[in-house]
Design a protein around this motif. Structure first.
Motif, short mmCIF file in Angstrom:
data_model
loop_
_atom_site.label_atom_id
_atom_site.label_comp_id
_atom_site.label_asym_id
_atom_site.label_seq_id
_atom_site.Cartn_x
_atom_site.Cartn_y
_atom_site.Cartn_z
N SER A 19 28.72 10.34 7.56
CA SER A 19 27.44 9.91 7.00
C SER A 19 27.17 10.51 5.63
CB SER A 19 26.30 10.27 7.95
OG SER A 19 26.25 11.68 8.13
N LYS A 20 27.82 11.63 5.35
CA LYS A 20 27.64 12.30 4.07
C LYS A 20 28.84 12.11 3.15
CE LYS A 20 24.57 15.96 5.78
NZ LYS A 20 24.33 17.43 5.85
N PHE A 21 29.82 11.37 3.59
CA PHE A 21 31.05 11.18 2.81
C PHE A 21 31.61 12.53 2.36
CE2 PHE A 21 30.82 6.62 2.60
CZ PHE A 21 29.47 6.35 2.73
N SER A 22 31.60 13.50 3.28
CA SER A 22 32.03 14.84 2.90
C SER A 22 33.16 15.34 3.78
CB SER A 22 30.85 15.81 2.96
OG SER A 22 30.48 16.06 4.31
N PHE A 23 33.91 16.28 3.23
CA PHE A 23 35.03 16.91 3.94
C PHE A 23 35.15 18.32 3.38
CE2 PHE A 23 38.43 16.87 6.78
CZ PHE A 23 39.64 17.20 6.20
N ASN A 24 34.22 19.18 3.75
CA ASN A 24 34.16 20.52 3.20
C ASN A 24 35.16 21.45 3.88
OD1 ASN A 24 32.14 19.50 1.64
ND2 ASN A 24 30.50 20.71 2.60
N LEU A 25 35.73 22.32 3.09
CA LEU A 25 36.72 23.28 3.56
C LEU A 25 36.04 24.61 3.84
CD1 LEU A 25 39.86 23.83 3.94
CD2 LEU A 25 39.79 24.73 1.60
N ARG A 26 36.43 25.26 4.95
CA ARG A 26 35.79 26.53 5.30
C ARG A 26 36.83 27.53 5.77
NH1 ARG A 26 31.54 23.15 8.24
NH2 ARG A 26 32.72 23.54 10.13
N SER B 132 34.03 8.93 -2.65
CA SER B 132 33.46 7.60 -2.75
C SER B 132 34.60 6.62 -2.52
CB SER B 132 32.86 7.38 -4.14
OG SER B 132 32.48 6.04 -4.32
N TYR B 133 34.60 6.00 -1.35
CA TYR B 133 35.73 5.14 -0.98
C TYR B 133 35.27 4.24 0.14
CZ TYR B 133 40.81 4.37 -1.18
OH TYR B 133 42.05 3.84 -1.40
N GLY B 134 35.34 2.96 -0.04
CA GLY B 134 34.94 2.03 0.99
C GLY B 134 35.95 1.96 2.11
N GLY B 135 35.49 1.86 3.33
CA GLY B 135 36.40 1.67 4.44
C GLY B 135 36.88 2.97 5.06
N THR B 136 37.83 2.83 5.96
CA THR B 136 38.37 3.98 6.68
C THR B 136 39.26 4.80 5.77
OG1 THR B 136 38.34 2.67 8.71
CG2 THR B 136 39.67 4.66 8.71
N VAL B 137 39.09 6.10 5.81
CA VAL B 137 39.84 6.98 4.92
C VAL B 137 40.61 8.04 5.69
CG1 VAL B 137 38.28 6.66 2.95
CG2 VAL B 137 37.87 8.52 4.59
N GLN C 119 37.36 4.27 -6.44
CA GLN C 119 37.46 5.41 -5.53
C GLN C 119 37.41 6.71 -6.34
OE1 GLN C 119 39.98 3.25 -6.02
NE2 GLN C 119 40.18 1.97 -4.21
N SER C 120 36.75 7.71 -5.80
CA SER C 120 36.69 8.99 -6.49
C SER C 120 36.46 10.11 -5.50
CB SER C 120 35.59 9.00 -7.55
OG SER C 120 34.32 8.90 -6.93
N VAL C 121 36.82 11.30 -5.92
CA VAL C 121 36.61 12.51 -5.12
C VAL C 121 35.95 13.55 -6.01
CG1 VAL C 121 37.73 14.36 -3.84
CG2 VAL C 121 38.61 12.02 -3.66
N SER C 122 34.89 14.14 -5.52
CA SER C 122 34.17 15.17 -6.28
C SER C 122 34.28 16.51 -5.59
CB SER C 122 32.69 14.79 -6.41
OG SER C 122 32.54 13.60 -7.14
N GLN C 123 34.66 17.51 -6.35
CA GLN C 123 34.64 18.88 -5.86
C GLN C 123 33.61 19.63 -6.70
OE1 GLN C 123 39.39 19.00 -5.45
NE2 GLN C 123 38.40 20.87 -4.75
#
Lengths: 115, 115
Positions: free
Chosen positions: A70-77, A26-31, A2-6
């Motif tokens: 679909s993009k494995f993203s969680f952008n902050l705004r 990058s993490y398989g399954g529900t997050v 598992q990893s998180v990229s900023q």
């Protein structure tokens, strides 16, 4: 693993500018997804979190984040930043597949807002 | 109410010495986590307690690191034969029993410097 990229390590903005900080995981399954903030001299505190439901999450101080599975993203705004938003921002993820629910953090983004 | 507290706030020690870092979680929180944050990085998971037992210690870097939580409340992280590479901020977090949906609340951290 598992990893998180900023993507942005340092961001400099003027007051009233719009902000978007990228986060991919990058993490398989529900997050579950989180944004934490650390203001100068203070400890980590939760800005917002996503567990399920509406993928557009609103947090404190006018921040919001959008979960795009679909993009494995969680952008902050934030539409209009203030000098007081100067801080370090961390994206984090955990999973229902991990019984400890330990958080996996990105490396952080330092935001400097100029008055 | 009181948040997570950690003592000491700063600890300077010499290479090879033994150190103990203390965490006092939020009252009623059964889940307790230790993380380590090195300069320029996000927090990295070390160990997780549910009650008195270490349910996940997969993040401990080696056998010099050990943590206890004998009464299910206060926890102590113990580091033997400290090395310069152990220098970091050690963070503690706690959450309620329903850790699947609850937030991890962080303490202010202990900054460890190994000379």
């Amino acid at each position: 693993a598992q990893s998180v990229s900023q993507h942005n390590h340092h961001v400099i903005l003027s007051e009233a500018a719009s902000l978007e900080l990228g986060c991919n995981y990058s993490y398989g399954g529900t997050v579950n997804l989180f944004w934490y903030v650390q203001y100068p001299g203070q400890h980590l505190q939760l800005l917002l979190k996503y567990f399920s439901g509406d993928p557009l999450v609103k947090g404190i101080k006018g921040f919001e984040a959008e979960f795009i599975k679909s993009k494995f993203s969680f952008n902050l705004r934030k539409p209009s930043v203030q000098w007081s938003d100067t801080a370090e921002y961390f994206c984090a993820v955990n999973s229902w597949m991990d019984s400890s629910y330990k958080l996996i953090f990105g490396s952080g983004t330092r935001l400097l807002v100029r008055p | 109410g009181a948040g997570v507290s950690q003592t000491p706030s700063n600890k300077v020690t010499e290479k090879g010495k033994y150190v103990e870092l203390r965490c006092d979680p939020i009252s009623g929180h059964t889940a307790l986590y230790w993380y380590r944050q090195s300069l320029g990085q996000g927090p990295e998971f070390l160990i997780y307690f549910q009650g008195t037992g270490a349910a996940d210690d997969s993040g401990l870097p080696n056998d010099r690191f050990f943590a206890v939580r004998p009464e299910g409340s206060v926890s102590t992280l113990k580091i033997q034969r400290t090395e310069r590479g152990d220098s970091a901020v050690y963070l503690c977090a706690s959450s309620s029993p329903d850790r699947s949906t609850d937030t991890q609340y962080f303490g202010p951290g202990t900054r460890l410097t190994v000379l």
